[in-house]
Design a protein around this motif. Structure first.
Motif, PDB file in Angstrom:
ATOM      1  N   TYR A   1       0.828  -1.206   0.000  1.00 21.68           N
ATOM      2  CA  TYR A   1       0.000   0.000   0.000  1.00 21.68           C
ATOM      3  C   TYR A   1       0.864   1.258   0.000  1.00 21.68           C
ATOM      4  N   HIS A   2       0.237   2.371  -0.345  1.00 27.29           N
ATOM      5  CA  HIS A   2       0.900   3.667  -0.238  1.00 27.29           C
ATOM      6  C   HIS A   2       0.963   4.045   1.235  1.00 27.29           C
ATOM      7  N   TYR A   3       1.800   5.053   1.528  1.00 33.79           N
ATOM      8  CA  TYR A   3       1.972   5.455   2.919  1.00 33.79           C
ATOM      9  C   TYR A   3       1.887   6.975   3.005  1.00 33.79           C
ATOM     10  N   LEU A   4       1.051   7.435   3.917  1.00 33.54           N
ATOM     11  CA  LEU A   4       0.946   8.882   4.164  1.00 33.54           C
ATOM     12  C   LEU A   4       1.438   9.170   5.575  1.00 33.54           C
ATOM     13  N   ASP A   5       2.523   9.953   5.656  1.00 34.00           N
ATOM     14  CA  ASP A   5       3.040  10.431   6.932  1.00 34.00           C
ATOM     15  C   ASP A   5       2.488  11.860   7.073  1.00 34.00           C
ATOM     16  N   SER A   6       1.295  11.976   7.664  1.00 37.06           N
ATOM     17  CA  SER A   6       0.638  13.294   7.667  1.00 37.06           C
ATOM     18  C   SER A   6       1.407  14.287   8.526  1.00 37.06           C
ATOM     19  N   GLY A   7       2.108  13.775   9.550  1.00 35.06           N
ATOM     20  CA  GLY A   7       2.901  14.677  10.389  1.00 35.06           C
ATOM     21  C   GLY A   7       3.942  15.415   9.561  1.00 35.06           C
ATOM     22  N   ALA A   8       4.479  14.721   8.541  1.00 41.03           N
ATOM     23  CA  ALA A   8       5.502  15.354   7.702  1.00 41.03           C
ATOM     24  C   ALA A   8       4.911  16.564   6.976  1.00 41.03           C
TER      25      ALA A   8
ATOM     26  N   GLY B   1      11.127   7.950  -1.094  1.00 48.78           N
ATOM     27  CA  GLY B   1      11.590   7.029  -0.049  1.00 48.78           C
ATOM     28  C   GLY B   1      11.536   7.751   1.278  1.00 48.78           C
ATOM     29  N   GLU B   2      12.656   7.786   1.978  1.00 48.61           N
ATOM     30  CA  GLU B   2      12.722   8.434   3.288  1.00 48.61           C
ATOM     31  C   GLU B   2      12.872   9.948   3.165  1.00 48.61           C
ATOM     32  N   GLN B   3      13.217  10.391   1.969  1.00 44.96           N
ATOM     33  CA  GLN B   3      13.509  11.822   1.772  1.00 44.96           C
ATOM     34  C   GLN B   3      12.241  12.650   1.579  1.00 44.96           C
ATOM     35  N   VAL B   4      12.265  13.860   2.157  1.00 45.05           N
ATOM     36  CA  VAL B   4      11.156  14.791   1.946  1.00 45.05           C
ATOM     37  C   VAL B   4      11.723  16.011   1.221  1.00 45.05           C
ATOM     38  N   LEU B   5      11.102  16.344   0.089  1.00 46.39           N
ATOM     39  CA  LEU B   5      11.609  17.458  -0.717  1.00 46.39           C
ATOM     40  C   LEU B   5      10.574  18.570  -0.749  1.00 46.39           C
TER      41      LEU B   5
ATOM     42  N   ASP C   1      15.949  19.061  -0.510  1.00 50.29           N
ATOM     43  CA  ASP C   1      15.828  18.048   0.539  1.00 50.29           C
ATOM     44  C   ASP C   1      15.747  18.732   1.911  1.00 50.29           C
ATOM     45  N   VAL C   2      14.582  18.601   2.557  1.00 43.73           N
ATOM     46  CA  VAL C   2      14.412  19.246   3.867  1.00 43.73           C
ATOM     47  C   VAL C   2      14.273  18.197   4.978  1.00 43.73           C
ATOM     48  N   THR C   3      14.634  16.963   4.659  1.00 41.27           N
ATOM     49  CA  THR C   3      14.397  15.857   5.600  1.00 41.27           C
ATOM     50  C   THR C   3      14.983  16.152   6.979  1.00 41.27           C
ATOM     51  N   ASP C   4      16.272  16.459   7.021  1.00 41.83           N
ATOM     52  CA  ASP C   4      16.913  16.646   8.331  1.00 41.83           C
ATOM     53  C   ASP C   4      16.290  17.819   9.071  1.00 41.83           C
ATOM     54  N   ALA C   5      16.021  18.901   8.334  1.00 43.45           N
ATOM     55  CA  ALA C   5      15.474  20.101   8.972  1.00 43.45           C
ATOM     56  C   ALA C   5      14.121  19.816   9.618  1.00 43.45           C
ATOM     57  N   ILE C   6      13.259  19.079   8.920  1.00 43.98           N
ATOM     58  CA  ILE C   6      11.905  18.885   9.486  1.00 43.98           C
ATOM     59  C   ILE C   6      11.859  17.765  10.511  1.00 43.98           C
ATOM     60  N   ARG C   7      12.825  16.862  10.484  1.00 48.38           N
ATOM     61  CA  ARG C   7      12.783  15.703  11.391  1.00 48.38           C
ATOM     62  C   ARG C   7      13.349  16.006  12.781  1.00 48.38           C
TER      63      ARG C   7
ATOM     64  N   TYR D   1       2.625  18.630   8.126  1.00 47.21           N
ATOM     65  CA  TYR D   1       2.606  19.753   9.078  1.00 47.21           C
ATOM     66  C   TYR D   1       4.028  20.264   9.330  1.00 47.21           C
ATOM     67  N   ARG D   2       4.964  19.323   9.356  1.00 43.01           N
ATOM     68  CA  ARG D   2       6.359  19.734   9.570  1.00 43.01           C
ATOM     69  C   ARG D   2       6.840  20.596   8.392  1.00 43.01           C
ATOM     70  N   VAL D   3       6.522  20.161   7.176  1.00 43.18           N
ATOM     71  CA  VAL D   3       6.967  20.906   5.995  1.00 43.18           C
ATOM     72  C   VAL D   3       6.265  22.266   5.940  1.00 43.18           C
ATOM     73  N   THR D   4       4.986  22.277   6.314  1.00 51.58           N
ATOM     74  CA  THR D   4       4.249  23.550   6.302  1.00 51.58           C
ATOM     75  C   THR D   4       4.919  24.548   7.252  1.00 51.58           C
ATOM     76  N   ALA D   5       5.259  24.078   8.447  1.00 51.42           N
ATOM     77  CA  ALA D   5       5.902  24.968   9.422  1.00 51.42           C
ATOM     78  C   ALA D   5       7.248  25.460   8.873  1.00 51.42           C
ATOM     79  N   HIS D   6       7.971  24.540   8.247  1.00 51.15           N
ATOM     80  CA  HIS D   6       9.279  24.888   7.679  1.00 51.15           C
ATOM     81  C   HIS D   6       9.117  25.955   6.586  1.00 51.15           C
ATOM     82  N   ALA D   7       8.130  25.738   5.699  1.00 54.52           N
ATOM     83  CA  ALA D   7       7.902  26.688   4.602  1.00 54.52           C
ATOM     84  C   ALA D   7       7.484  28.045   5.164  1.00 54.52           C
ATOM     85  N   ALA D   8       6.672  28.023   6.219  1.00 58.20           N
ATOM     86  CA  ALA D   8       6.202  29.282   6.817  1.00 58.20           C
ATOM     87  C   ALA D   8       7.387  30.064   7.396  1.00 58.20           C
ATOM     88  N   LEU D   9       8.255  29.382   8.114  1.00 64.32           N
ATOM     89  CA  LEU D   9       9.416  30.065   8.702  1.00 64.32           C
ATOM     90  C   LEU D   9      10.321  30.618   7.597  1.00 64.32           C
TER      91      LEU D   9
END
Ligand SMILES: Nc1ncnc2c1ncn2[C@@H]1O[C@H](COP(=O)(O)OP(=O)(O)OP(=O)(O)O)[C@@H](O)[C@H]1O
Ligand SMILES: Nc1ccn([C@H]2C[C@H](O)[C@@H](COP(=O)(O)O)O2)c(=O)n1
Length: 669
Positions: free
Chosen positions: A477-484, A521-525, A530-536, A486-494
């Protein structure tokens, strides 16, 4: 490719759009061997990348061929004119008949010390008629197991080519193909004649062989279907470049799909029919004639150079009686189309099905019966009766390590009773069409409510992400990490210079509505960065918690979250998956663990990533985050009324996964 133990196909309602098919297996493996046997370099375009072609490529490398693979383009420097290997070599041929037979013949004619083995099923697939023909012309071949079957050992031949070489044609046309491809190696100074014994089956495959031999400089003289003469002076020459047509047998599933599935009315004229790229009605592959059989059953088909377009015509389909000797592989697809017909369908002259990857007559009969169909079978025929609405049964389709069984029965998911279908061992399609199910899902559609969702909600660091992604992997199945999100939204806002407070709510919501986020994969763009480390980071989690309080931001992210609900299903983790985003989810889990355990796990997680962390302050942070997530007015963190509670404080990850899968099995029974 789906490498799961099984793949549950939700009930599908229609299909429309374009599919590009992978290269033909029959052409790919012939072209590979011919390129290896000739002198010079051949660039092969659009080669099929599958189990069977990998087997052939591995064997050619073992023989000393220079092979360069770049996606679906393969460059091969042939062995013609080079030293033939004299050392002993053992080849593993998997279950690839299109590699085993011609390679055996070529090795036997050239001579050496070669052993050819395969998977257990390969050792049950007859090869005696080819060995008899090769022995007749002076080749030395021994059976290492059962007489008439692989594994084989091939030694140095003493060729006697002055009289015609007899080969049986009524079990598999691959024996004749094997001889036709091997004998030009011995025809430099004399013509060689092959005589077919018995009625030749699958003639179109011989036409492919002759057609390709001509491309490599060998003009075989065909006298009816009984005699084939390889002229004296024959010598393989590279065509330089060659393109592999898309696989006509693979096209059969999408031709059938166009005939069975209704279009998508929401897409207007765009939502009608299936277009197949890569193969047209003028294909050199015999299985293209499947289109005539499908048209007889009701499909409306048009074609142009390298494409086909299929629409539903007669509905229900029409039951037919057909001699399928000319389309042995694609004919299996007719057996599943027959379930949607107005009367029985009988497929005759299909004895070769019994000696393919599995006994295909038995397999098609057994699995159709599981769906509720009435099926009769004989040594070389099968009759399938239509399965009317109201009589379809839930079934787990066993696939016998046979790609075609898996692909055929995927079409059962369009049943009128809207019953999901389970396909066991879906990765068996790797033999010819590794991304078959992805291609099917790219054109199939169904109501969102039919696409299963499993929600896993719970507090920070309870293990939601770990559990959800592992269950998703097990189910395909597909996977949705919804917390990510919100994390990206906060990052974009800042980044945009906004505060994370209510004063900037509308602006943050605007950002969230058009969030250019991508998961690889594990990366969030974000915006391809690549903002993975920043948002995690822990701070990233705290920032996310802050923006998640703002109702307009939550609202702005709803559509994006819904867009993750795609075939074949979704695992969604977060705080409000089961309460707000997917309230009709089939399974909701509320995952908890004690604060002490969660702090301990998060500590371990951070340390393992090389971050310094203090367990006490981590615990204080996560408790503060939980308090805010639970007390906010918009979609607070709380278990859905119908959620199953799972406290994993003393469970391993594997135990938690097993528990959720167990609940899921219970739901899907
Ligand atoms: N049942 C378990 N037993 C032991 N460790 C676990 C268990 N489940 C998860 N973990 C570990 O706990 C850590 C946190 O898990 P994970 O990141 O999945 O939690 P989360 O709930 O998604 O967190 P967040 O809310 O911050 O997104 C990971 O290192 C994971 O390996
Ligand atoms: N469905 C969701 C998912 C997340 N949030 C908020 C609350 C969390 O503290 C924050 C980060 O989530 P995490 O990545 O830790 O799962 O995002 C939410 O409100 N709703």
């Amino acid at each position: 490719m789906f490498s799961t133990a099984f793949l549950d196909l939700p009930a599908l309602q229609g299909a429309s759009g374009t599919v590009t098919l992978p290269g033909s297996k029959s052409i790919s493996n012939r072209v590979l061997l011919l390129s290896a046997l000739c002198q010079g370099t051949t660039v092969v375009h659009d080669l099929l990348d599958s189990d069977d072609t990998r087997v052939m490529l591995a064997a050619l490398r073992q023989l000393g061929c220079d092979v360069l693979v770049d996606g679906t383009t393969v460059t091969i420097t042939g062995l013609g004119g080079c030293a033939w290997p004299r050392e002993a070599i053992e080849f593993f041929m998997g279950n690839a008949g299109t590699a085993m037979r011609p390679l055996t013949a070529a090795l036997a004619v050239q001579g050496g010390d070669f052993t050819l083995k395969g998977v257990p099923r390969m050792h049950e697939r007859p090869i005696g008629d080819l060995v008899d023909a090769l022995r007749e012309l002076g080749c030395t071949i021994d059976y290492l197991g059962n007489e008439g079957y692989p594994p084989l050992r091939v030694r140095q031949p003493t060729l006697q080519l002055d009289k015609p070489i007899p080969v049986r044609g009524d079990v598999s046309s691959q024996f004749l193909t094997a001889l036709l491809m091997a004998l030009p190696l011995a025809a430099q100074d004399r013509a060689i004649t092959i005589e077919v014994v018995g009625e030749l089956i699958s003639k179109p495959y011989i036409e492919i062989t002759l057609n390709l031999l001509a491309r490599y400089g060998i003009a075989v003289e065909r006298q009816g279907w009984e005699r084939f003469v390889i002229p004296a002076g024959s010598r393989y020459q590279s065509p330089g470049t060659i393109h592999v047509e898309a696989d006509a047998s693979s096209a059969s599933y999408f031709i059938a799909l166009g005939a069975i599935a209704a279009g998508d009315p929401s897409k207007g004229s765009q939502g009608k029919g299936i277009r197949i790229q890569g193969v047209g009605a003028d294909s050199i592959q015999g299985d293209i004639r499947f289109m005539d059989a499908a048209a007889q059953m009701g499909a409306q088909i048009t074609s142009g150079p390298n494409w086909l377009e299929i629409n539903r015509g007669a509905w229900p389909l029409k039951g037919i009686t057909l001699d399928c000797n000319h389309i042995p592989d694609a004919a299996m697809t007719l057996a599943v189309m027959a379930l949607y017909a107005d009367g029985p369908t009988t497929l005759r002259n299909i004895a070769s099905w019994r000696v393919k990857e599995t006994d295909r007559i038995a397999a098609m009969a057994n699995e159709s019966r599981k769906l509720g169909a009435i099926v009769e079978e004989g040594p070389d025929w099968i009759t399938i009766h239509p399965l009317p609405a109201g009589q379809w049964q839930r079934a787990s389709i066993h696939t016998y390590d046979d790609h075609r069984v898996a692909m055929c029965f995927s079409l059962a998911a369009f049943n009128p009773d809207q019953i999901p279908v389970r396909i066991e061992d879906p990765k068996c399609v790797a033999k010819t069409f590794p991304d078959y199910f992805e291609a099917l899902f790219s054109v199939a559609h169904t109501a969102a409510a039919n696409i299963p969702v499993i929600c896993i909600d719970g507090p920070t660091a309870s293990g939601k992400g770990t559990l959800a992604s592992r269950v998703a992997a097990q189910l395909g199945y597909h996977y949705l990490d919804s917390g990510a999100l919100y994390r990206v939204t906060a990052h974009a806002a800042l980044q945009a210079g906004l505060t994370l407070e209510a004063a900037d709510e509308a602006k943050i919501a605007d950002l969230a509505r058009q969030l250019p986020v991508r998961f690889e994969g594990e990366q969030v763009l974000l915006n391809n960065v690549d903002v993975t480390d920043a948002i995690r980071s822990e701070q990233g989690g705290m920032n996310a918690s802050k923006v998640s309080v703002l109702p307009a931001v939550r609202e702005a992210l709803v559509a994006l979250q819904h867009s993750f609900r795609r075939l074949p299903g979704l695992l969604a983790d977060g705080r409000d998956m089961g309460t707000v985003i997917f309230p009709n989810a089939a399974l909701k889990v509320f995952l908890t663990a004690s604060a002490a355990k969660r702090a301990e796990r998060r500590h371990k997680q951070l340390i393992s990533k090389g971050f310094s962390a203090n367990i006490e302050s981590l615990r204080a942070d996560l408790e503060a985050r939980d308090a805010r997530d639970m007390s906010r007015s918009a979609s607070p963190l709380q278990p859905a009324q119908d959620a199953l509670q799972l406290d994993n404080s003393s469970l391993s990850i594997e135990d938690s996964v097993a528990q959720v899968l167990d609940w899921w099995q219970g739901k899907s029974r």
